[in-house]
Design a protein around this motif. Structure first.
Motif, PDB file in Angstrom:
ATOM      1  N   SER A 129      -2.595  17.871   9.209  1.00  0.00           N
ATOM      2  CA  SER A 129      -1.304  18.433   8.811  1.00  0.00           C
ATOM      3  C   SER A 129      -0.840  19.535   9.749  1.00  0.00           C
ATOM      4  O   SER A 129       0.357  19.737   9.953  1.00  0.00           O
ATOM      5  N   HIS A 184       1.760  12.406   0.836  1.00  0.00           N
ATOM      6  CA  HIS A 184       1.396  11.103   1.378  1.00  0.00           C
ATOM      7  C   HIS A 184       0.834  11.239   2.797  1.00  0.00           C
ATOM      8  O   HIS A 184       1.252  12.113   3.562  1.00  0.00           O
ATOM      9  N   ILE A 185      -0.077  10.361   3.128  1.00  0.00           N
ATOM     10  CA  ILE A 185      -0.713  10.382   4.446  1.00  0.00           C
ATOM     11  C   ILE A 185       0.319  10.234   5.551  1.00  0.00           C
ATOM     12  O   ILE A 185       0.202  10.873   6.609  1.00  0.00           O
ATOM     13  N   ASP A 186       1.339   9.434   5.326  1.00  0.00           N
ATOM     14  CA  ASP A 186       2.369   9.217   6.350  1.00  0.00           C
ATOM     15  C   ASP A 186       3.137  10.490   6.689  1.00  0.00           C
ATOM     16  O   ASP A 186       3.807  10.552   7.728  1.00  0.00           O
ATOM     17  N   GLU A 187       3.060  11.507   5.825  1.00  0.00           N
ATOM     18  CA  GLU A 187       3.764  12.760   6.077  1.00  0.00           C
ATOM     19  C   GLU A 187       2.960  13.713   6.958  1.00  0.00           C
ATOM     20  O   GLU A 187       3.486  14.750   7.394  1.00  0.00           O
ATOM     21  N   PRO A 207      -2.153  10.935  12.993  1.00  0.00           N
ATOM     22  CA  PRO A 207      -2.814   9.798  12.340  1.00  0.00           C
ATOM     23  C   PRO A 207      -4.096  10.260  11.663  1.00  0.00           C
ATOM     24  O   PRO A 207      -4.855  11.045  12.230  1.00  0.00           O
ATOM     25  N   TYR A 208      -4.334   9.757  10.456  1.00  0.00           N
ATOM     26  CA  TYR A 208      -5.428  10.253   9.620  1.00  0.00           C
ATOM     27  C   TYR A 208      -6.105   9.085   8.929  1.00  0.00           C
ATOM     28  O   TYR A 208      -5.443   8.153   8.445  1.00  0.00           O
ATOM     29  N   THR A 244      -5.607   4.846   5.421  1.00  0.00           N
ATOM     30  CA  THR A 244      -4.755   5.401   6.471  1.00  0.00           C
ATOM     31  C   THR A 244      -3.302   5.551   6.027  1.00  0.00           C
ATOM     32  O   THR A 244      -2.459   5.965   6.829  1.00  0.00           O
ATOM     33  N   ASP A 245      -3.005   5.224   4.786  1.00  0.00           N
ATOM     34  CA  ASP A 245      -1.653   5.419   4.256  1.00  0.00           C
ATOM     35  C   ASP A 245      -1.743   5.591   2.747  1.00  0.00           C
ATOM     36  O   ASP A 245      -2.821   5.543   2.162  1.00  0.00           O
ATOM     37  N   GLY A 246      -0.596   5.819   2.127  1.00  0.00           N
ATOM     38  CA  GLY A 246      -0.574   6.001   0.682  1.00  0.00           C
ATOM     39  C   GLY A 246      -0.785   7.450   0.276  1.00  0.00           C
ATOM     40  O   GLY A 246      -0.772   8.365   1.099  1.00  0.00           O
ATOM     41  N   LEU A 258      -2.130  11.005  -0.502  1.00  0.00           N
ATOM     42  CA  LEU A 258      -3.184  11.770   0.170  1.00  0.00           C
ATOM     43  C   LEU A 258      -4.247  12.252  -0.813  1.00  0.00           C
ATOM     44  O   LEU A 258      -5.446  12.171  -0.531  1.00  0.00           O
TER      45      LEU A 258
END
Length: 288
Positions: free
Chosen positions: A61, A119-122, A126-127, A143-145, A147
Motif C-alpha cells: 500500500s 480490495h487488493i486491486d486498490e 501487485p500483491y 491476488t485480487d478481491g 484484502l
C-alpha cells in the motif's frame, strides 16, 4: 564500504519483497524494512504468507513509508489485542467451534484500518497472499478481491484460528504450503527477490509448552524445509537477497507479542550491517 545506493542499482527490476510467516516474530520484518528504507531499496511487487501477508499488505500500500507505518502497529501490540481472553475464553471458543482456540486475530483489522484499503486491486503494488484450501489442500494464491479476508485466510493457523470463507472456498494459513513464497514471487515476474523471513535458520526453536505452540512448532520445522528447498531454485534464475534475522532474539513463542520492540531494533541493526557489505553480481543466493 559499498555505497547503499549501489546495492539498489545492482538488483534487476522489478524487485519482489517476500515476507514469510512466523507469528509474533513478524516484528523482525519491521526492523528489516527500516534497514531497507535507508538505502532506499523498495519493492515493486509483494508476496507474503501469514503475518508476512499482513506486513506485506502495508508494503504494497505504501512502499516508501511501510516501515514507519508498521512500527506504529507493532510497538503497541499486546497479546490481548491479538488473542483476547484467558483460559475460560479459550475453552468457550473451542467448545463452540470444536476446531480453534481463538477467534480471528485482530491484527488483520488493525492493518486494514492503517492502510484504508478494502480490495487488493486498490493497493499501490501487485500483491499476493498465500493460503491453502481446507478441503483439497491445494495452494491458493490470492491476488485480487477483498484484502481483509485474504489476510485473515493467509494467517488462519489450523487449531489456533478459524477457517476463513473466501468466495466459495474455506481457507487456512498458507504456511502449510509456502510459508515464504519465493517461487510465487518469481512467478509474478520479479527480476530479483528480497526475502524477509521470520524462521531464519540460526534461530533456536523454543520447545512448545501449550497446544497452540505445538502447532506452530511443527509448522516452523516444515517452513524451514520449504524455504531451504525453494531458495536455490529461485537463485538459479534471479538474485535472491536474504536478510539476516536479529542478533538479539528472546526465547519467545510465536504467539507472544511482548518482545516486538527489541526484535525490531535488533533486526534493524543486523539488516543494516548486512546491507552495507553485500554485493550482488547476477543470479545467486546472497545471505549472511
Amino acid at each position: 564500504m559499498l555505497e547503499p545506493q549501489d546495492l539498489a542499482d545492482q538488483l534487476p527490476h522489478p524487485i519482489g519483497f517476500v515476507l514469510g510467516g512466523g507469528g509474533s516474530l513478524g516484528a523482525a520484518q519491521v526492523g528489516m524494512l527500516e534497514a531497507l528504507a535507508e538505502i532506499p531499496l523498495r519493492a515493486h511487487l509483494v508476496a507474503g504468507t501469514s503475518v508476512g501477508a499482513l506486513n506485506g499488505a502495508v508494503v504494497a500500500s505504501d512502499p516508501a513509508g511501510a516501515a514507519h507505518r508498521l512500527s506504529h502497529i507493532w510497538h503497541d501490540l499486546q497479546n490481548d489485542a491479538i488473542m483476547p481472553g484467558g483460559f475460560w475464553a479459550r475453552l468457550t471458543t473451542v467448545l463452540r467451534s470444536r476446531t480453534n482456540l481463538y477467534d480471528s486475530p485482530r491484527i488483520g483489522r488493525l492493518v486494514t484500518e492503517e492502510i484504508g484499503v478494502d480490495h487488493i486491486d486498490e493497493l499501490a503494488l501487485p500483491y499476493l497472499a498465500m493460503a491453502v484450501d481446507a478441503d483439497t489442500a491445494e495452494p491458493v494464491r490470492m491476488t485480487d478481491g477483498p484484502l481483509l479476508s485474504a489476510m485473515l485466510a493467509s494467517s488462519a493457523i489450523p487449531g489456533v484460528f478459524p477457517v476463513v470463507r473466501r468466495g466459495d472456498r474455506d481457507l487456512y494459513d498458507g504456511g502449510l504450503v509456502a510459508n515464504t513464497p519465493v517461487l510465487e514471487a518469481l512467478a509474478m515476474g520479479a527480476g530479483s527477490l528480497v526475502v524477509l523471513d521470520c524462521n531464519y535458520p540460526d534461530r533456536q526453536i523454543t520447545r512448545p509448552t501449550t497446544v497452540p505452540e505445538a502447532v506452530l512448532y511443527a509448522a516452523t520445522i516444515a517452513a524451514r524445509q520449504q524455504l531451504e528447498r525453494d531458495l536455490p531454485v529461485a537463485a538459479r534464475e534471479v538474485p535472491v537477497l536474504v536478510l539476516p534475522g536479529p542478533e538479539y532474539l528472546p526465547r519467545l513463542s510465536p504467539l507472544d507479542f511482548r518482545g516486538s520492540t527489541p526484535l525490531i531494533a535488533s533486526a534493524y541493526e543486523a539488516g543494516r550491517d548486512f546491507l552495507s557489505t553485500v554485493q550482488v553480481d547476477g543470479p545467486g543466493l546472497y545471505r549472511r
